[in-house]
Design a protein around this motif. Structure first.
Motif, PDB file in Angstrom:
ATOM      1  N   VAL A 197       0.845  -1.190   0.000  1.00 35.38           N
ATOM      2  CA  VAL A 197       0.000   0.000   0.000  1.00 35.38           C
ATOM      3  C   VAL A 197       0.884   1.245   0.000  1.00 35.38           C
ATOM      4  O   VAL A 197       1.831   1.342   0.783  1.00 35.38           O
ATOM      5  N   ALA A 198       0.566   2.193  -0.873  1.00 30.52           N
ATOM      6  CA  ALA A 198       1.307   3.450  -0.957  1.00 30.52           C
ATOM      7  C   ALA A 198       0.322   4.607  -0.994  1.00 30.52           C
ATOM      8  O   ALA A 198      -0.888   4.425  -1.145  1.00 30.52           O
ATOM      9  N   LEU A 199       0.844   5.807  -0.844  1.00 33.40           N
ATOM     10  CA  LEU A 199       0.080   7.034  -1.022  1.00 33.40           C
ATOM     11  C   LEU A 199       0.578   7.731  -2.282  1.00 33.40           C
ATOM     12  O   LEU A 199       1.788   7.823  -2.501  1.00 33.40           O
ATOM     13  N   VAL A 200      -0.350   8.210  -3.103  1.00 30.99           N
ATOM     14  CA  VAL A 200       0.016   8.933  -4.318  1.00 30.99           C
ATOM     15  C   VAL A 200      -0.542  10.353  -4.221  1.00 30.99           C
ATOM     16  O   VAL A 200      -1.741  10.550  -3.967  1.00 30.99           O
ATOM     17  N   PHE A 201       0.330  11.336  -4.408  1.00 33.60           N
ATOM     18  CA  PHE A 201      -0.014  12.749  -4.328  1.00 33.60           C
ATOM     19  C   PHE A 201      -0.049  13.324  -5.739  1.00 33.60           C
ATOM     20  O   PHE A 201       0.898  13.141  -6.512  1.00 33.60           O
ATOM     21  N   GLN A 202      -1.149  14.033  -6.057  1.00 35.85           N
ATOM     22  CA  GLN A 202      -1.347  14.575  -7.392  1.00 35.85           C
ATOM     23  C   GLN A 202      -1.934  15.977  -7.320  1.00 35.85           C
ATOM     24  O   GLN A 202      -2.482  16.387  -6.292  1.00 35.85           O
ATOM     25  N   LYS A 203      -1.839  16.685  -8.430  1.00 35.78           N
ATOM     26  CA  LYS A 203      -2.438  18.003  -8.561  1.00 35.78           C
ATOM     27  C   LYS A 203      -3.795  17.871  -9.236  1.00 35.78           C
ATOM     28  O   LYS A 203      -3.925  17.214 -10.263  1.00 35.78           O
ATOM     29  N   MET A 208      -3.434  19.997  -4.115  1.00 34.29           N
ATOM     30  CA  MET A 208      -2.861  18.668  -3.955  1.00 34.29           C
ATOM     31  C   MET A 208      -3.890  17.737  -3.344  1.00 34.29           C
ATOM     32  O   MET A 208      -4.531  18.069  -2.344  1.00 34.29           O
ATOM     33  N   ILE A 209      -4.059  16.572  -3.950  1.00 35.19           N
ATOM     34  CA  ILE A 209      -4.935  15.546  -3.409  1.00 35.19           C
ATOM     35  C   ILE A 209      -4.115  14.280  -3.171  1.00 35.19           C
ATOM     36  O   ILE A 209      -3.020  14.118  -3.722  1.00 35.19           O
ATOM     37  N   VAL A 210      -4.658  13.396  -2.362  1.00 29.77           N
ATOM     38  CA  VAL A 210      -3.968  12.143  -2.027  1.00 29.77           C
ATOM     39  C   VAL A 210      -4.923  10.981  -2.245  1.00 29.77           C
ATOM     40  O   VAL A 210      -6.094  11.044  -1.845  1.00 29.77           O
ATOM     41  N   ARG A 211      -4.418   9.932  -2.869  1.00 30.34           N
ATOM     42  CA  ARG A 211      -5.186   8.709  -3.039  1.00 30.34           C
ATOM     43  C   ARG A 211      -4.333   7.524  -2.605  1.00 30.34           C
ATOM     44  O   ARG A 211      -3.107   7.583  -2.630  1.00 30.34           O
ATOM     45  N   ARG A 212      -5.010   6.463  -2.226  1.00 29.66           N
ATOM     46  CA  ARG A 212      -4.342   5.204  -1.901  1.00 29.66           C
ATOM     47  C   ARG A 212      -3.973   4.496  -3.199  1.00 29.66           C
ATOM     48  O   ARG A 212      -4.698   4.557  -4.204  1.00 29.66           O
ATOM     49  N   ALA A 213      -2.844   3.797  -3.180  1.00 30.23           N
ATOM     50  CA  ALA A 213      -2.425   3.019  -4.344  1.00 30.23           C
ATOM     51  C   ALA A 213      -1.948   1.655  -3.890  1.00 30.23           C
ATOM     52  O   ALA A 213      -1.398   1.499  -2.792  1.00 30.23           O
ATOM     53  N   ASP A 214      -2.186   0.643  -4.725  1.00 31.29           N
ATOM     54  CA  ASP A 214      -1.635  -0.688  -4.533  1.00 31.29           C
ATOM     55  C   ASP A 214      -0.479  -0.847  -5.509  1.00 31.29           C
ATOM     56  O   ASP A 214      -0.630  -0.621  -6.714  1.00 31.29           O
ATOM     57  N   VAL A 215       0.669  -1.218  -4.989  1.00 34.28           N
ATOM     58  CA  VAL A 215       1.876  -1.284  -5.801  1.00 34.28           C
ATOM     59  C   VAL A 215       2.312  -2.727  -5.937  1.00 34.28           C
ATOM     60  O   VAL A 215       2.571  -3.416  -4.945  1.00 34.28           O
ATOM     61  N   GLU A 216       2.378  -3.194  -7.172  1.00 32.95           N
ATOM     62  CA  GLU A 216       2.953  -4.506  -7.491  1.00 32.95           C
ATOM     63  C   GLU A 216       3.978  -4.276  -8.596  1.00 32.95           C
ATOM     64  O   GLU A 216       5.011  -3.676  -8.342  1.00 32.95           O
ATOM     65  N   ALA A 258       6.578  20.180   1.306  1.00 32.34           N
ATOM     66  CA  ALA A 258       7.476  19.723   0.252  1.00 32.34           C
ATOM     67  C   ALA A 258       6.728  18.916  -0.804  1.00 32.34           C
ATOM     68  O   ALA A 258       7.000  19.030  -2.008  1.00 32.34           O
ATOM     69  N   LEU A 259       5.764  18.096  -0.368  1.00 38.66           N
ATOM     70  CA  LEU A 259       4.941  17.348  -1.314  1.00 38.66           C
ATOM     71  C   LEU A 259       4.129  18.297  -2.185  1.00 38.66           C
ATOM     72  O   LEU A 259       4.008  18.107  -3.404  1.00 38.66           O
ATOM     73  N   ARG A 260       3.582  19.333  -1.566  1.00 38.04           N
ATOM     74  CA  ARG A 260       2.797  20.293  -2.322  1.00 38.04           C
ATOM     75  C   ARG A 260       3.661  21.037  -3.337  1.00 38.04           C
ATOM     76  O   ARG A 260       3.227  21.340  -4.450  1.00 38.04           O
ATOM     77  N   GLN A 261       4.901  21.310  -2.947  1.00 33.11           N
ATOM     78  CA  GLN A 261       5.812  21.982  -3.872  1.00 33.11           C
ATOM     79  C   GLN A 261       6.087  21.119  -5.102  1.00 33.11           C
ATOM     80  O   GLN A 261       6.097  21.598  -6.239  1.00 33.11           O
ATOM     81  N   ARG A 262       6.266  19.823  -4.886  1.00 31.66           N
ATOM     82  CA  ARG A 262       6.538  18.921  -6.009  1.00 31.66           C
ATOM     83  C   ARG A 262       5.302  18.734  -6.887  1.00 31.66           C
ATOM     84  O   ARG A 262       5.401  18.715  -8.122  1.00 31.66           O
ATOM     85  N   CYS A 263       4.123  18.606  -6.236  1.00 33.17           N
ATOM     86  CA  CYS A 263       2.903  18.360  -7.006  1.00 33.17           C
ATOM     87  C   CYS A 263       2.419  19.597  -7.737  1.00 33.17           C
ATOM     88  O   CYS A 263       2.143  19.560  -8.945  1.00 33.17           O
ATOM     89  N   ILE A 264       2.274  20.693  -7.012  1.00 36.23           N
ATOM     90  CA  ILE A 264       1.648  21.883  -7.582  1.00 36.23           C
ATOM     91  C   ILE A 264       2.622  22.686  -8.424  1.00 36.23           C
ATOM     92  O   ILE A 264       2.313  23.085  -9.547  1.00 36.23           O
ATOM     93  N   GLN A 265       3.811  22.939  -7.895  1.00 39.85           N
ATOM     94  CA  GLN A 265       4.750  23.787  -8.617  1.00 39.85           C
ATOM     95  C   GLN A 265       5.528  23.032  -9.690  1.00 39.85           C
ATOM     96  O   GLN A 265       5.840  23.592 -10.740  1.00 39.85           O
ATOM     97  N   GLN A 266       5.857  21.767  -9.427  1.00 43.72           N
ATOM     98  CA  GLN A 266       6.615  20.993 -10.416  1.00 43.72           C
ATOM     99  C   GLN A 266       5.739  20.081 -11.256  1.00 43.72           C
ATOM    100  O   GLN A 266       6.213  19.500 -12.229  1.00 43.72           O
ATOM    101  N   GLY A 267       4.464  19.938 -10.909  1.00 38.22           N
ATOM    102  CA  GLY A 267       3.548  19.127 -11.690  1.00 38.22           C
ATOM    103  C   GLY A 267       3.829  17.639 -11.655  1.00 38.22           C
ATOM    104  O   GLY A 267       3.497  16.911 -12.592  1.00 38.22           O
ATOM    105  N   GLN A 268       4.399  17.150 -10.550  1.00 43.39           N
ATOM    106  CA  GLN A 268       4.748  15.741 -10.442  1.00 43.39           C
ATOM    107  C   GLN A 268       3.641  14.948  -9.748  1.00 43.39           C
ATOM    108  O   GLN A 268       2.922  15.470  -8.895  1.00 43.39           O
ATOM    109  N   ASP A 269       3.508  13.677 -10.122  1.00 43.77           N
ATOM    110  CA  ASP A 269       2.772  12.699  -9.333  1.00 43.77           C
ATOM    111  C   ASP A 269       3.798  11.996  -8.454  1.00 43.77           C
ATOM    112  O   ASP A 269       4.780  11.435  -8.960  1.00 43.77           O
TER     113      ASP A 269
END
Length: 310
Positions: A197-203, A208-216, A258-269
């Motif tokens: 289980v992971a957390l994914v942060f997106q714009k 910034m929003i957060v969703r749960r992710a399953d990683v395989e 810092a997460l918000r800076q990466r998501c909102i300003q840098q446009g990263q997931d």
């Protein structure tokens, strides 16, 4: 954006604490997609009027935060960086070790692998004759985050050799061999070798929003947008509910900007996930040796952060 709210949750530490035991709690964050990964407690920078972190430089120098709970005692605290080196120690230790030679602290000696704080005193209340926190040190680039760490109801930590008193100790270090433990970046960039289980942060809509992710083999986002309590509960579960709720809150308050800076300003997931105990030990090892022989229990949670393609 997830608001920085005070939340009411049951303390994650069992209430019947044994006050003969020293409980050492530590968390840190490693930005695993950096070419020069470091174990992190806070990204260096400052908060703008929107509460977004503005880094001082593009080079990440960050560190784990250590708290003590339980027994009142004195002892020696040691941090060894495995296959890496310190970039900051707060407060400065009494001595540093490099290879098998101990040297006194001086600026040119901060490339050693082991830091030692001696005569560390752990108390429930502020020691007599001490009137303010901290005694003599300014945390420079990460000072914006120290109030979060100071709010944790931990033992007061006094280090006589550094004329220091606060509720935490702090160190910064590189994670030179971590890449060997998370897989080759060219292959593992999507998952960084993690499964679970992971957390994914997106714009989304400028926030910034957060969703749960399953990683395989890939990262699969599940369900809707998580609330702050949902996020904190997942992080708490990663620590096996052994970190105090206030420590989880301090982690989030430190890294949300810092997460918000990466998501909102840098446009990263960006994906957040726990490192395994073996990966944590590959970065650093910590040890507290009470003078009175009190037993010691350790809880360490290091999280990985990395950009993902969904």
């Amino acid at each position: 954006m997830i608001p920085l709210l005070f939340f009411a949750v049951t303390d994650t530490v069992v209430s019947n604490v044994n006050y003969e035991i020293v409980y050492v709690h530590e968390w840190g964050v490693v930005e695993v997609d950096m070419g020069f990964p470091t174990a992190g407690g806070a990204m260096w920078g400052y908060l703008d009027d929107q509460g977004t972190l503005e880094p001082y430089t593009g080079y990440e120098v960050e560190a784990p935060v250590v708290w003590f709970h339980g027994a009142q005692c004195t002892g020696t605290f040691t941090v060894r960086v495995n296959e890496g080196y310190f970039t900051t120690l707060f407060p400065p230790p009494d001595s540093l070790w490099h290879e098998e030679v101990e040297r006194r602290v001086s600026p040119e000696n901060f490339n050693s692998q082991t830091g030692i704080w001696r005569n560390v005193s752990l108390t429930w209340d502020i020691p007599e004759n001490e009137e303010s926190l901290p005694v003599s040190y300014d945390a420079d680039g990460f000072s914006w985050a120290t109030p979060f760490w100071r709010d944790v109801p931990a033992n007061y930590v006094t280090v006589p050799g550094a004329s220091y008193m606060d509720r935490f100790l702090y160190y910064e270090c590189t994670a030179n061999t971590l890449g060997k433990n998370i897989g080759d970046y060219s292959y593992g960039r999507r998952t960084y070798g993690y499964h679970g289980v992971a957390l994914v942060f997106q714009k989304e809509d400028g926030e910034m929003i957060v969703r749960r992710a399953d990683v395989e083999e890939t990262v699969t986002v599940r369900g809707g947008v998580l609330s702050l309590d949902d996020v904190l509960e997942i992080i708490c579960n990663w620590s096996d509910s052994r970190l105090k709720s206030q420590e989880i809150k301090a982690l989030w308050s430190t890294w949300e900007p810092a997460l918000r800076q990466r998501c909102i300003q840098q446009g990263q997931d960006v994906m957040m996930f726990p490192l395994s105990p073996e990966q944590v030990e590959s970065i650093s090892t910590i040890r507290f040796e009470p003078d009175g022989g009190n037993p010691v229990e350790y809880t360490r949670l290091f999280l990985g952060l990395g950009e993902v393609e969904l």
